[in-house]
Every structure is written in structure tokens, then in C-alpha cells.
Design an enzyme around this catalytic site. Sequence first.
Site, PDB file in Angstrom:
ATOM      1  N   ASP A 180      38.979  -3.262  11.326  1.00 57.73           N
ATOM      2  CA  ASP A 180      38.255  -4.501  11.046  1.00 57.73           C
ATOM      3  C   ASP A 180      36.782  -4.264  11.402  1.00 57.73           C
ATOM      4  O   ASP A 180      36.436  -3.220  11.976  1.00 57.73           O
ATOM      5  CB  ASP A 180      38.875  -5.599  11.927  1.00 57.73           C
ATOM      6  CG  ASP A 180      38.442  -6.998  11.542  1.00 57.73           C
ATOM      7  OD1 ASP A 180      37.763  -7.158  10.512  1.00 57.73           O
ATOM      8  OD2 ASP A 180      38.805  -7.937  12.276  1.00 57.73           O
ATOM      9  N   GLU A 191      31.808  -3.293   8.615  1.00 53.84           N
ATOM     10  CA  GLU A 191      30.688  -3.438   7.636  1.00 53.84           C
ATOM     11  C   GLU A 191      29.461  -2.629   8.037  1.00 53.84           C
ATOM     12  O   GLU A 191      28.763  -2.168   7.147  1.00 53.84           O
ATOM     13  CB  GLU A 191      30.326  -4.923   7.502  1.00 53.84           C
ATOM     14  CG  GLU A 191      31.432  -5.752   6.882  1.00 53.84           C
ATOM     15  CD  GLU A 191      32.633  -5.977   7.806  1.00 53.84           C
ATOM     16  OE1 GLU A 191      32.422  -5.929   9.035  1.00 53.84           O
ATOM     17  OE2 GLU A 191      33.747  -6.170   7.314  1.00 53.84           O
ATOM     18  N   ASP A 240      38.069 -13.085   6.188  1.00 53.53           N
ATOM     19  CA  ASP A 240      38.356 -14.335   6.886  1.00 53.53           C
ATOM     20  C   ASP A 240      38.293 -15.548   5.965  1.00 53.53           C
ATOM     21  O   ASP A 240      37.315 -16.293   5.953  1.00 53.53           O
ATOM     22  CB  ASP A 240      37.384 -14.487   8.049  1.00 53.53           C
ATOM     23  CG  ASP A 240      37.549 -13.351   9.057  1.00 53.53           C
ATOM     24  OD1 ASP A 240      38.528 -12.580   8.933  1.00 53.53           O
ATOM     25  OD2 ASP A 240      36.705 -13.231   9.957  1.00 53.53           O
TER      26      ASP A 240
END
Length: 912
Positions: A478, A481, A559
Site C-alpha cells: 500500500d 505512490e 480508498d
Amino acid sequence: MRPARQALAALAVLALITGALGFKEHEFKKCKTASFCDRNRGQARGGTYRVDPASLALSGPELRAALLNSAAPGVALNLTLRAYGGGVVRLIVDEPGAGRYHVPDILLPDLESRAEDWQAAASDRGAWRASAGPAAVELSFSPFKLTLSVGGAPAAVVNSRSLFGFEHRRNKTDSDPAGWWDETFLSHPDSKPRGPEAISLDLAFPGAARVYGIPERATNLALAPTAGAEPYRLYNLDVFEYLEHSPFGLYGSIPFMLAHRAGLTVGAFWLNAAEMFVDLETTRAGPATQWVAESGALDLFLLPGPGPADVAAQYAALTGPTAMPQMFAIGYHQCRWNYKDEADVAEVDAGFDDHAIPYDVIWLDIEHTVGKRYMTWDSSLFPDPKKMQDDVASRGRKMVTIVDPHVKRDAGYPIHKEASEKGYYVRNKDGREFDGWCWPGSSSYLDVTNPEVRSWWAQQFALDKYQGSTPNLYIWNDMNEPSVFNGPEVTMPKDALHHGDWEHRDIHNIFGYYYHLATSEGLALRGRAVHGSDGDRPFVLSRAFFAGTQRVGPIWTGDNAAQWSHLKVSIPMLLTLGVTGLPYSGADVGGFFGNPDVELLTRWYQVGAYYPFFRGHAHLETQRREPWLFGDDATARIRAAIRGRYALLPYMYTLFRHANLTGAPVMRPLWYEFPSNAAVFEEEAAFMLGPALLVAPVLAAGVDHVDAPLPRESQWYESVSGQAMRAAPPAAGADQAVRVGVHMEGIPVFYRGGHIVPRRDRPRRSTAQQARDPFTLVVALDWEGSAKGDLYVDDGRSFAFRRGIYAHRSFEFEGGRLRCAAATAAAGAPPGRLSTDLAIERIVVLGLPQGREWEAILTPAAGKPRRLPAARGGADAGLDPKQGAAVVVRAGRVPVGADWEIEFREAGPARS
Ligand SMILES: *[C@@H]1O[C@H](CO)[C@@H](O)[C@H](O)[C@H]1NC(C)=O
Ligand SMILES: *[C@@H]1O[C@H](CO)[C@@H](O)[C@H](O)[C@H]1NC(C)=O
Ligand SMILES: *[C@@H]1O[C@H](CO)[C@@H](O)[C@H](O)[C@H]1NC(C)=O
């Protein structure tokens, strides 16, 4: 995943993201506040570009030329034009000596060996022309323009509107405009030591009806024009509570666009990992786009199609096809932030068995660690993680733990200590270790752009390194980015430095890919250590992605929220990922933020069962929502949805094999299957699962009917009743939508006439327990009484299929005969040589003439023909027998691996 409110309140440093929940528009840049976009958007800056005809040099597959700019006489850009098999054309424009970043590790290493000489090259005063396979190109000299024609008509044109621009390197002067050498967003300064270096690409698609692609964002499948609005943005960001219908870029980026009309699909892929904005305008000639990237080079591939599947294959030939997942990985995954402790895991695991709901994987989020030091276990909650994993594995299931790219800066944490000593972290602009705020507090980030760091990172997944891990543990990446809570736009400053002194600016959009890749290589290494040379296919879920991620593992759409609008937008989001080469993807079922009511949760499972990646997940602050917590009716409905998924796994696994061979998407837009049917070009509620199933989901509360857009080209059979939807082919122009009533038990799904779908209809607890089960074949006949399909089987786990240890069988029904034979081996794959003893227990034929009884005679390749019991029915194949629409053959155990034929004969009028 983003902070819980109470965690946030505790972190004063997070002042920017505290306060009310919701998307904080002002926290993110727009074109106006990104200097490179603002100064290039919609403008032909810096003079006209022309090709110097005297510079043309052709050598086999490569044409070189100098590209000159009237406003910068001293600068000659290098233009290179290459041709590859199938008419794929590559245009590179670079600035000699400027040392611009070219994205490595994305294109397949053998690509250059597939370059093909230009054919029939010729030039005159105005242009150079040549052809490559089915495509023809024309390079016009002045002004510079490149036209790719397919079938004699221009299909993609570079610089038709003279918006091409290339900001060459320069020295700073006192009169330079603001934003060239530094800019500040909110309180975040960006020193820009190289000054302006953006590239503007002007790309039009004459004659196209729609354009698709350039994920990731929550918006429509067919991209809307951007005039008067923000351009589409490609910049991987951790966006808190993202909005539906927004051009804003989310966690991943694939700079790949498809343009489509009846009769022609083409693609354009710009290999560039910097921040990018894309504008779309609808002109009289067709869609026209402008792409502006902040740095790097122009490296553009034009893919000539002509069909959607051709574009998918052409793109897969550049960036690779989808990695073949393990069978468990396409089962159902149960996740929550967080399953608290070992007792919680055991209880949830048992809950699935108690309620007879199949599932394959239980996931642990960040709270299982010691203070977010990944690859550690909080021993008060997880005292014996190996025993826990072994217990879950004893029922054939797996576990996943989260491992994120931020590393807690704690000298007592061995990963940090070693990474820091070895100099493996991203550096800030002054060369010191970059220190940003994330889940563990002060954190540094592994510089995974460095191959040495990646191979070190991969080694951390060895069983003796990752304490408490077992071979049944897989990984979730996760925040890659990367997410930096106190950084500009919640990510890393653009002037941070990577391996080779590249700025973060250049590599931002591939950072997450590299982290995902290194983690996946870690599991591959572990797999070889445990299982020997055939290894164990890695499973690593990622949130960030780039072109090429399909070779590494699945992604999810981040999300989302427990809202009908987010269920709805999940479909165009996943369809877009499918056509941009990343089919293995899913959205969190139920919605991550907030609490779905029972109707939304039920509908989400009913749709999610068709997502290529199928996981339920929920935020820390939400109420528990395991599938049995909403009363008996809801439990039964969710059970039916998940069982429906498991019944389709043989078909889905076969679809994944096709994705693995040809790049074909698993979940497909209707236009992909019906490319000439303009009525479905914008369809983004209904979708296809492979070529054979159409899903018409329910996407709102209180719905009692759905207008299913059943393309007129095919016959369709409702999947529960087996009823044919149309007596005869509808006339061209007739309305295709068929109104069907819906109830809470399921959503409308249709078999497409002409296709054969393999299923496994025995309810089981997990994919492991299905592995030996016999198959059902559903044969849905077209109006001519024909159908075909296939079934791919291998060990469901290892890489042995790469050396031919698989069976790929084809089924064809024609003239009343169903034949089973070996499928033709795909180019590049070794022929299958697995002799499987799996069998078919049942054949369900839809569309045989009504009012007759049928008999079925099996003729094996060797041995005597024998009669198989046949009757109208179907209850055991998920069909409602009252309807009598199906003829069901009880096949006993007809071997999948052998050649045979079954003849269907009329045996007199129906007995009623
Ligand atoms: C630019 O093109 C010239 C002429 O073809 C060639 O000699 C030179 O190597 C090229 N430079 C770069 C950086 O590609
Ligand atoms: C920048 O200035 C340096 C030193 O004056 C000079 O050598 C160089 O060529 C200049 N570069 C450009 C791109 O003008
Ligand atoms: C299929 O997936 C495997 C990884 O699972 C990969 O190595 C292979 O290149 C892919 N494509 C083909 C044609 O096998």
C-alpha cells in the site's frame, strides 16, 4: 489507506489533512497551479517545428532526422521513427546531450529484436512516407507532422494542431518567467535545478467516435472533453476520499489511450513517468488531445489495431502480458483494517466455514506490526504467526500481510539500520536521507529505482529473514505512490534524488511499480527456495501502478467509499484498467470508508463477484461487516454471490490465461466485444466477463428492473432460467435493451449465444477444495446452433505451465455435435503436455429446439460409442429446471484431457 480520525488528531504534523473528512480539492494541484501545465495548455509555444529533410537517414527499421524549432535556432532535436511487427510505430524525440530520463524496465527486453524494416520508403520535398505492416506513415516536414494511416485513412496524427512543444535545456537569465526555475505549492517549495523541460504532445484521432484509457481516475469509461474543465491528470497520489466523476489522477498512471469507431480501434502509449496532464477536445475531424509531461523524453508508440483485441495484443507485445495468477488469488479475499489478533483471525476464518461461504485469503493490515515496522509482528496480538498461518493453510487457505515502502527511522529496526548504512534510501535535494512522515512517524523510503536496492529488498522475503512468515503468506503493498503525509500533495518533493541522480520528478509514476516489482521478486525467490525451480507464482497486491504492472501483480482502486456512486464508478474504472493492459484489478467490495447498508453491501458482492480481483475490505472505524453479520437473508444472498464466483473460476482462470497469452482483458467493455455497435460505445454499467457473459448490475437502491443492453449481434440466455432472450435476430436499429425484473437474490447475467462456459458447480470452502472437482460445460448456442469455448488447466500454483505442464482444451458445438480437442498452442507458448485426469460431469445446452426430447451419444477417440442420460432440467447447474430451457447431459466422467465427440439427436416429442 489513509489515517483514522483519532490517529490523525494525535499527529499535529498532519495539520493539512485533519479536520472534516472529504476530498480536499485545495490540497492538490490543478493545471493552473502546475507551472509546466499552465504555460503549455492549449498553446503553441516556442515557434514552429520542422524536420530538416537533409538530415533524414534511414537504416532498416529506423529513420532518423533533426527536428528544428524556429524559435530556438541553436537547438536540433533528434527524431527517431521505428517500425515493429504488426504496424506498431514508435516516435522518439529527444534533446541530444541533455541527458533526459528514458523510462527503463517497462518495455520487454526483446522488443528491439522485433523491429521490422520500413517498407516502400520514399520522400519528396514535403514528406517522407513508408509503410509498416498494415500501417502507413507520413512524416511531413514543415510544419512537423506525423500521420499514421490504417486502411488508407489517417487514424492518429501527431501535431495536426501545432501544439507540439519541447522545452529545451537553457541557462537561467534574469528575464525568465516565474515558475521556470522554482515554484511553490502551498508551503512546499520545488527547486527546479534543470529549469523548464516540459514536452507537449499534440495527438489527434481523425474519425474516432470515442477515446478511452489513461487511468486512474474515478470517471466515465468514454472520456469526456475537458474544455472549460480541468485536464485529466496522471500523477500517482494517495487521494483521501476521492470523488466520482473527477478528472483527478488517483494512485496509478498508465499513459495509454485508445481511440475507437466502428471498424477501427487504435492506441497511443507515451512511455514517460513524469507528471502529465491530458486535454481532450472534440473537433469536427474527431477527438484531438494534448498531453503535457513535466520532464523526460517523448517516446510514443502508435498501435494500429485494427480491432480492440489487436490493440490489446500490440500493447502486450510492448509492455508484457498479465502474469498468470495462482488459482487462490482469483478466489474471494477477506480483508479489514484490522483483524485484531490471532483469535479474531481464527474466528473470521471459522465464520466462513460455519456459514458455508467459500473464501481463500484472510488479510492483515498495518496494525499487526510493531509500530508499523513492516515484517514484524506485535507479539501481544500475534504471538505465534506461523501457527496461525499453518492453521489457515490446513484448510487450503492463505494469508496476506501488508508491507509498505516507508521505513520507520529507528536504529533498532534492522531493515532501517541496514538500508541506511548501505545508502539505500531516496535522498533529498541536498543529498541527505529523505525523511518524511507516514504511518510509523518519521520514515525513509527505499530507493527502489536502484536495481541493487530492489534485489536487497527481494531478499528480505526469505523465510529466515521475514520472521514469522511461512510459504502460505503473501504480500500487499500500500502507500507506494509514494504516500508522504507531510509532503507536497501527500507525496515526495519533486526535487528529491534517486539512483543516478534522477529527480523524483522524472520517476514519480514508476516508483510504485518498482516497489511492487521488488516485492514480487522477493516472493518469487522465496518460491524457488521452498519449491524448487518451478517455484510459486507471487501474489502481491499494489495500490500504485504504471504501464507494466500487469507483469507484476494485481492492483485495487484504493480508498473508495460505501456509496452507491462508488459501486457504480468501480465498473468504468475497472473496464478502463482492462483495456489499458492491467486486467487483474478490483475495487474494495462494500466500500472502504463508511458503513454500507445491507442492500448496498449485497449488491456490491453481486457485482464484485465478477471483478477480476475480488476482495472485501473496510476502514478501521467502520462497523464489522463479515458476510454473515446482516441476517439470514443477506448471508444467503452474499453466499450465493460468492459461490457464483467460485462456480465460474474455471472460466475466469481460462480468461486469465488468455490475458497471460495475448493481453486480452478479463472484464471487458461491451464495445470491446461489439466494436461495430455504436449503441454500446458509452455503456459502462453492463459489462462483459470475457467473451461469453454479460453482467447487467444493479447500481442503485430499491431497483425492481434493469434495462439490459443486450447487443443485437448475439443471442442471449438469462443465466438462471436459461431462457433465450430473443426468438430471432433483431433488425438493425432496433432497441437492444431488454427490461428484466430484478429481486435481491441476484443481478441479471446472460450467457452469450455462440459460447461455451466451463464451470464447477459443487459448493466448496476454497479453491484448494475445488481442485479435483469435475466441470460443467454450459453450451449457449447462437442462432445457427453453434458455440465454442475453451478450458485451461494447470497446477494452479507454480511456473510449471511455462514449460508446457498445462492442458488447454477447446470445445466446439456444430451441426448437433460437441467436440473436445486440444486448443491450438498460442504463439510463443510451448504446447501443453499435462495429461489431466479431470473430467466433465455435466453438459448443459441452451438453445436446442424446444418441445423435443434429446439423446446424447458419446464417441470417445478410442472405444465404443455410448449413450449418456439427457433430460430437460438444470437445477444442479445453477439453472431453474421449471423453465425447461436447457438440455442437461449427465456425462458421468467424460475426460477433459481426451478427444471425444458427443452427438445430440432428437428423441421424439417432449414428455411433459
Ligand atoms: C542525434 O542524432 C545524430 C545524427 O543522427 C546522432 O549522431 C546522435 O548520436 C544523436 N544523439 C542522440 C543523443 O541520440
Ligand atoms: C550555459 O552556460 C554555459 C556556461 O556559460 C555554457 O557552456 C553552456 O553552453 C550554456 N548552455 C546552454 C544550453 O545555453
Ligand atoms: C504468463 O505469466 C508468466 C508469469 O506467471 C510470465 O512469466 C509469462 O511471460 C506470461 N506470458 C506467457 C506467454 O507465458
